[in-house]
Write an enzyme that holds these catalytic residues in place. Sequence first.
Site, PDB file in Angstrom:
ATOM      1  N   PHE A   2       0.904  -4.215 -12.964  1.00  0.00           N
ATOM      2  CA  PHE A   2       0.137  -3.447 -13.938  1.00  0.00           C
ATOM      3  C   PHE A   2       0.894  -2.158 -14.268  1.00  0.00           C
ATOM      4  O   PHE A   2       1.932  -1.858 -13.674  1.00  0.00           O
ATOM      5  CB  PHE A   2      -1.251  -3.119 -13.377  1.00  0.00           C
ATOM      6  CG  PHE A   2      -2.010  -4.339 -12.916  1.00  0.00           C
ATOM      7  CD1 PHE A   2      -2.788  -5.068 -13.791  1.00  0.00           C
ATOM      8  CD2 PHE A   2      -1.926  -4.761 -11.591  1.00  0.00           C
ATOM      9  CE1 PHE A   2      -3.475  -6.203 -13.368  1.00  0.00           C
ATOM     10  CE2 PHE A   2      -2.601  -5.896 -11.157  1.00  0.00           C
ATOM     11  CZ  PHE A   2      -3.380  -6.616 -12.049  1.00  0.00           C
ATOM     12  N   SER A  47      -5.002 -12.383 -13.585  1.00  0.00           N
ATOM     13  CA  SER A  47      -5.196 -11.212 -12.730  1.00  0.00           C
ATOM     14  C   SER A  47      -5.699 -10.041 -13.565  1.00  0.00           C
ATOM     15  O   SER A  47      -5.153  -9.764 -14.631  1.00  0.00           O
ATOM     16  CB  SER A  47      -3.884 -10.815 -12.051  1.00  0.00           C
ATOM     17  OG  SER A  47      -3.470 -11.813 -11.144  1.00  0.00           O
ATOM     18  N   CYS A  54      -6.068  -5.763  -7.579  1.00  0.00           N
ATOM     19  CA  CYS A  54      -5.720  -6.980  -8.308  1.00  0.00           C
ATOM     20  C   CYS A  54      -6.630  -8.119  -7.874  1.00  0.00           C
ATOM     21  O   CYS A  54      -6.627  -8.530  -6.710  1.00  0.00           O
ATOM     22  CB  CYS A  54      -4.256  -7.340  -8.039  1.00  0.00           C
ATOM     23  SG  CYS A  54      -3.706  -8.849  -8.878  1.00  0.00           S
ATOM     24  N   THR A  56      -8.626 -12.051  -9.112  1.00  0.00           N
ATOM     25  CA  THR A  56      -8.419 -13.256  -9.918  1.00  0.00           C
ATOM     26  C   THR A  56      -9.697 -13.658 -10.646  1.00  0.00           C
ATOM     27  O   THR A  56     -10.774 -13.752 -10.029  1.00  0.00           O
ATOM     28  CB  THR A  56      -7.957 -14.419  -9.017  1.00  0.00           C
ATOM     29  OG1 THR A  56      -6.751 -14.049  -8.349  1.00  0.00           O
ATOM     30  CG2 THR A  56      -7.715 -15.670  -9.835  1.00  0.00           C
ATOM     31  N   ALA A  70     -12.622 -10.683  -1.276  1.00  0.00           N
ATOM     32  CA  ALA A  70     -12.587 -11.090   0.122  1.00  0.00           C
ATOM     33  C   ALA A  70     -13.080  -9.967   1.033  1.00  0.00           C
ATOM     34  O   ALA A  70     -13.032  -8.788   0.659  1.00  0.00           O
ATOM     35  CB  ALA A  70     -11.154 -11.482   0.513  1.00  0.00           C
ATOM     36  N   HIS A 108      -2.273  -3.364  -5.283  1.00  0.00           N
ATOM     37  CA  HIS A 108      -2.480  -3.507  -3.838  1.00  0.00           C
ATOM     38  C   HIS A 108      -2.851  -2.135  -3.279  1.00  0.00           C
ATOM     39  O   HIS A 108      -1.995  -1.257  -3.153  1.00  0.00           O
ATOM     40  CB  HIS A 108      -1.206  -4.027  -3.169  1.00  0.00           C
ATOM     41  CG  HIS A 108      -0.767  -5.360  -3.681  1.00  0.00           C
ATOM     42  ND1 HIS A 108       0.507  -5.842  -3.510  1.00  0.00           N
ATOM     43  CD2 HIS A 108      -1.447  -6.324  -4.378  1.00  0.00           C
ATOM     44  CE1 HIS A 108       0.610  -7.040  -4.062  1.00  0.00           C
ATOM     45  NE2 HIS A 108      -0.566  -7.346  -4.600  1.00  0.00           N
ATOM     46  N   THR A 154      -0.344  11.871 -12.308  1.00  0.00           N
ATOM     47  CA  THR A 154       0.744  12.683 -11.772  1.00  0.00           C
ATOM     48  C   THR A 154       0.205  13.629 -10.704  1.00  0.00           C
ATOM     49  O   THR A 154      -0.812  14.288 -10.900  1.00  0.00           O
ATOM     50  CB  THR A 154       1.416  13.506 -12.897  1.00  0.00           C
ATOM     51  OG1 THR A 154       1.909  12.606 -13.893  1.00  0.00           O
ATOM     52  CG2 THR A 154       2.572  14.330 -12.343  1.00  0.00           C
TER      53      THR A 154
END
Length: 240
Positions: A2, A47, A54, A56, A70, A108, A154
Site C-alpha cells: 500500500f 487485499s 492488510c 482479504t 484472525a 503489517h 511524517t
Amino acid sequence: MFTGLVETVGTVTSLTALDPSTSGGNGTSLTISDCSSILSDAALGDSISVNGTCLTVTEFDGQSFKVGVAPETLRRTNLGDLTTGSPVNLERAVSATTRMGGHFVQGHVDTVATVTSVTPDGNALTFRLSPREKSVLRYIVEKGYITLDGASLTITRVDDGQGWFEVMLIAYTQERVVMAKKQAGDGVNVEIDIVGKLVEKSVVGYFEGTVGKEGAPAMLEKIVGRLVEEKMASLKGHQS
C-alpha cells in the site's frame, strides 16, 4: 503493498464471531460499508488495508465488503476495539499505475501506540503517542515516515528516553482520516518504515560476517558511541 494514502473512510456495520469449526480459529468477521468508491473494481481475494491492517475480501457488493480477522490480528492491532459504527481508514492494494505519494506500506502492524496528548497548533493537531513495544522507537526518526491506522505520516519529534513520538495532522488530513477524532487513551495501529528494518539487518549481517556474531554488538556499540561523541562535540562547538 500500500501507499499509506487513505482512499476513503468506511463504517463498521457488523461484527460476527467466526465458527471455529470452519474458520480454524476464534476470529471475527467484519462488514464494512459506506465505501462504494473502492469497490468498483473489487474481486474476491483482494487485499484492502483496514486501519493499516492488510485483510482479504471474502464477500462484497456495491456498497460494502466483508473480511475475516484472525485472533492474532485482533490481539496485535486495534481492530479488536472496533464496534458497530466505528469509522475505519481504507485503502486498496497498489496497482501498476498507482502514484506513490506516501511510502511503501505492507499492511503489517508492528505495534499499537496510545495517544497521550492532542495539542492544537493553528489549524493543525499535534498527536503524541507512546508505543506498546518500546523497541520500535529505534526505527522512528524525526522527519521519517510512519504509518498510523494506515495513513502515511511524517514524524515531527521523537523522545527515545521518555518513549514517545509526535506527528502533526494538517487541516486537509484531519478531514480524511480517522485519527483526527482520536483522544488521549485511544489506540492507534503502528507500522514502522520497513527501510529501517532492512538497513538494520544489513548492517548487523555485515558486522557478523566481519567480526563474528558475538563481536558484532560490541563493534556496533563502539561505532554508535563514536558518532554520538562527534555529534556532541559539534553541538558544543556551535554553542561556544
